[in-house]
Design a protein around this motif. Structure first.
Motif, PDB file in Angstrom:
ATOM      1  N   UNK A  98       0.905  -1.356  -0.051  1.00  0.00           N
ATOM      2  CA  UNK A  98       0.037  -0.105  -0.012  1.00  0.00           C
ATOM      3  C   UNK A  98       0.846   1.405  -0.004  1.00  0.00           C
ATOM      4  N   UNK A  99       2.066   1.031   0.464  1.00  0.00           N
ATOM      5  CA  UNK A  99       2.993   2.384   0.373  1.00  0.00           C
ATOM      6  C   UNK A  99       4.339   2.130  -0.252  1.00  0.00           C
ATOM      7  N   UNK A 100       4.589   3.041  -1.165  1.00  0.00           N
ATOM      8  CA  UNK A 100       5.926   2.751  -1.993  1.00  0.00           C
ATOM      9  C   UNK A 100       5.792   3.683  -3.149  1.00  0.00           C
ATOM     10  N   UNK A 101       6.790   3.763  -3.946  1.00  0.00           N
ATOM     11  CA  UNK A 101       6.819   4.914  -4.929  1.00  0.00           C
ATOM     12  C   UNK A 101       6.208   4.296  -6.044  1.00  0.00           C
ATOM     13  N   UNK A 102       6.313   2.871  -6.366  1.00  0.00           N
ATOM     14  CA  UNK A 102       5.923   1.952  -7.360  1.00  0.00           C
ATOM     15  C   UNK A 102       4.242   2.090  -7.332  1.00  0.00           C
ATOM     16  N   UNK A 103       3.651   2.073  -6.134  1.00  0.00           N
ATOM     17  CA  UNK A 103       2.248   1.873  -5.905  1.00  0.00           C
ATOM     18  C   UNK A 103       1.625   3.304  -6.142  1.00  0.00           C
ATOM     19  N   UNK A 104       2.412   4.530  -5.921  1.00  0.00           N
ATOM     20  CA  UNK A 104       2.235   5.772  -6.070  1.00  0.00           C
ATOM     21  C   UNK A 104       1.919   6.022  -7.463  1.00  0.00           C
ATOM     22  N   UNK A 105       2.997   5.622  -8.309  1.00  0.00           N
ATOM     23  CA  UNK A 105       2.974   5.833  -9.675  1.00  0.00           C
ATOM     24  C   UNK A 105       1.744   4.965 -10.252  1.00  0.00           C
ATOM     25  N   UNK A 106       1.548   3.858 -10.021  1.00  0.00           N
ATOM     26  CA  UNK A 106       0.458   3.124 -10.467  1.00  0.00           C
ATOM     27  C   UNK A 106      -0.924   3.548 -10.169  1.00  0.00           C
ATOM     28  N   UNK A 107      -1.099   4.219  -9.012  1.00  0.00           N
ATOM     29  CA  UNK A 107      -2.542   4.788  -8.615  1.00  0.00           C
ATOM     30  C   UNK A 107      -2.742   5.931  -9.332  1.00  0.00           C
ATOM     31  N   UNK A 108      -1.495   6.858  -9.745  1.00  0.00           N
ATOM     32  CA  UNK A 108      -1.461   7.893 -10.519  1.00  0.00           C
ATOM     33  C   UNK A 108      -1.901   7.503 -11.997  1.00  0.00           C
ATOM     34  N   UNK A 109      -1.402   6.629 -12.493  1.00  0.00           N
ATOM     35  CA  UNK A 109      -1.417   6.393 -13.879  1.00  0.00           C
ATOM     36  C   UNK A 109      -2.786   5.717 -14.034  1.00  0.00           C
ATOM     37  N   UNK A 110      -3.530   4.828 -13.121  1.00  0.00           N
ATOM     38  CA  UNK A 110      -4.694   4.412 -13.088  1.00  0.00           C
ATOM     39  C   UNK A 110      -5.930   5.657 -13.188  1.00  0.00           C
ATOM     40  N   UNK A 111      -5.404   6.860 -12.514  1.00  0.00           N
ATOM     41  CA  UNK A 111      -6.297   8.030 -12.423  1.00  0.00           C
ATOM     42  C   UNK A 111      -5.919   8.889 -13.686  1.00  0.00           C
ATOM     43  N   UNK A 112      -4.906   8.465 -14.435  1.00  0.00           N
ATOM     44  CA  UNK A 112      -4.495   9.293 -15.693  1.00  0.00           C
ATOM     45  C   UNK A 112      -3.979  10.674 -15.129  1.00  0.00           C
TER      46      UNK A 112
END
Length: 481
Positions: free
Chosen positions: A431-445
């Motif tokens: 739930x926490x990490x730079x990879x999770x941060x990027x994937x969440x941002x990508x999914x929200x475009x």
């Protein structure tokens, strides 16, 4: 263990026979086609870049800083951007393999070209070799041992990256077959795919080993001094020419709306997202957790890998006992073990650190082991004549001789630690990490957040690469002339 966690060999064999009669070989053929195209382009690009950076001081001044900053960004960190730019079809897989294979080949080729004996360079100058003769008679033969080391690591890295991207974004291929078995919690199918992936890796490594023995047959020369150029202020500015030019091109393209902001947002939007993420601690917190896992796994896996490489290289019986098994395990794509690691260690940080440690163990082990096999025999004979103790041989002969190989392996291990950290966050439920941060941002475009995180990773990578270079120069300072 219950069969749901560790299936029996009998069940695994029955699953293999059943899948082999269906679509196992067609899925494997799709993966091999992708791998072949990506590896070919990666070898060509890596050799060209490695020779250029190793032989041309001008190219090294202008390109090396940007190259190392891009190299340190994990291959999987590009996925959110590449999925939008290239889609999820074959072009994405081939580009990922290209990047994964180009890096180790370029690094080792550069080290080989840089370490060419100064006397051989002087002889080539006296004989007035033209560029083609210089390349074929001096550069390529001197670089071949390093190139084959990089190629063996590149094959493993490319095969691993292919499996990872097929696990994350594919509807066909051996990785897709594996993820189907994992989602259905049919670990017998997962073990079948692990067996197939390992078998293909062993075949690749066997072929490369035979080719290396055929083409690299001369004795290894003793490591010699080579010229270290003292940097002046102009060298620092030269390293910034390329990145600043790219930023200017990016800004001009955004200002005149030459590229859609949904694909590549303006640099000022990215800076705004970067500053916002730092202010609300969302970006810095994510980076902290990813960096913590990556460094801890790198320390554990790197130290064990270097130690095992030295021991295996020192004692022939231990090499005969351990090397075949370690080579086999190295050729199994690391992401194939994720279903087992999560079943055995859970989904918390322990499983992720174990995963990263395994990923960093192998590049350090291979580089150290290959370095041990490259120690010149005349130096070994001198150490025997002087009746050096094991500790004296280790400190005065072995560690100085294998230092260049170890640092090349360390750079790759650092890259693999980042890649494994991102892979753990993508595939092991973080739930926490730079990879999770990027994937969440990508999914929200929210592409500005994705690129802001990528810039932060690149900046940190440049700092780590700089620290690694300083450490390497200090550890090999005896080679300065």
């Amino acid at each position: 263990m219950p069969a749901q966690i560790l299936p029996t060999p009998k069940d695994t064999w029955h699953s293999f026979v059943e899948i082999a009669s269906q679509d196992l070989w067609s899925q494997l053929a799709i993966s091999l086609e992708r791998f072949g195209l990506g590896l070919l382009s990666g070898v060509l690009g890596g050799v060209f870049l490695g020779v250029l950076l190793g032989y041309s001081r001008i190219a090294e001044q202008y390109l090396s800083a940007t190259f190392y900053a891009l190299v340190i960004i994990p291959t999987l960190a590009w996925l959110p951007l590449l999925m939008i730019w290239l889609g999820i079809e074959n072009s994405l897989k081939i580009f990922i393999i290209f990047k994964a294979t180009m890096v180790p080949i370029a690094l080792h080729t550069q080290a080989g070209v840089r370490d060419i004996q100064p006397k051989l360079k002087e002889m080539a100058a006296i004989l007035q070799f033209n560029r083609l003769t210089l390349l074929t008679k001096l550069v390529l033969p001197a670089t071949l041992p390093y190139f084959f080391t990089g190629l063996r690591l590149a094959v493993a890295a490319g095969w691993t990256s292919l499996i990872a991207v097929e696990l994350l974004a594919s509807s066909e291929g051996i990785g897709y077959l594996m993820v189907t078995g994992r989602q259905l919690f049919q670990l017998d199918i997962v073990f079948v795919t692990i067996f197939v992936i390992a078998s293909v890796g062993i075949i690749f490594d066997f072929i490369l080993h035979r080719i290396e023995r055929k083409f690299v047959f001369w004795p290894h020369a003793a490591l010699s001094a080579h010229t270290f150029h003292k940097k002046n202020r102009s060298d620092v500015f030269k390293s910034w020419v390329l990145p600043l030019s790219l930023v200017v091109l990016w800004a001009v393209s955004s200002w005149f709306n030459l590229i859609s902001s949904q694909i590549l947002p303006a640099p000022w939007k990215v800076l705004e997202a970067l500053w916002s993420g730092i202010q609300d601690f969302s970006l810095t917190t994510a980076m902290y957790y990813s960096l913590y896992r990556a460094i801890l796994g790198l320390i554990i896996g790197g130290l064990i890998g270097a130690s095992v490489g030295i021991v295996v290289g020192l004692f022939k019986p231990i090499e005969n006992l351990l090397a075949p098994t370690l080579n086999t395990l190295r050729l199994i794509a690391i992401f194939a073990w994720i279903p087992l690691l999560t079943a055995w260690f859970g989904l918390e940080d322990l499983s992720k650190i174990v995963f990263i440690s395994i990923a960093t163990f192998f590049p350090m082990f291979i580089a150290t082991w290959k370095g041990m096999s490259s120690i010149p025999m005349q130096l070994v004979e001198v150490s025997s004549t002087l009746r050096m103790t094991l500790l004296q041989r280790l400190t005065l002969l072995i560690l100085p001789s294998i230092a260049p190989s170890m640092f090349a392996g360390f750079r790759l291990a650092l890259l693999y630690s980042w890649m494994a950290s991102f892979g753990a966050e993508y595939l092991m439920g973080s739930g926490i990490g730079i990879g999770s941060y990027m994937m969440a941002a990508q999914q929200n475009f929210e592409m500005e957040r994705v690129i802001a995180a990528t810039v932060l990773v690149a900046g940190l990578g440049a700092i780590l690469a700089w620290l690694g270079k300083i450490t390497e120069n200090y550890a090999t300072s005896w080679r300065k002339n």
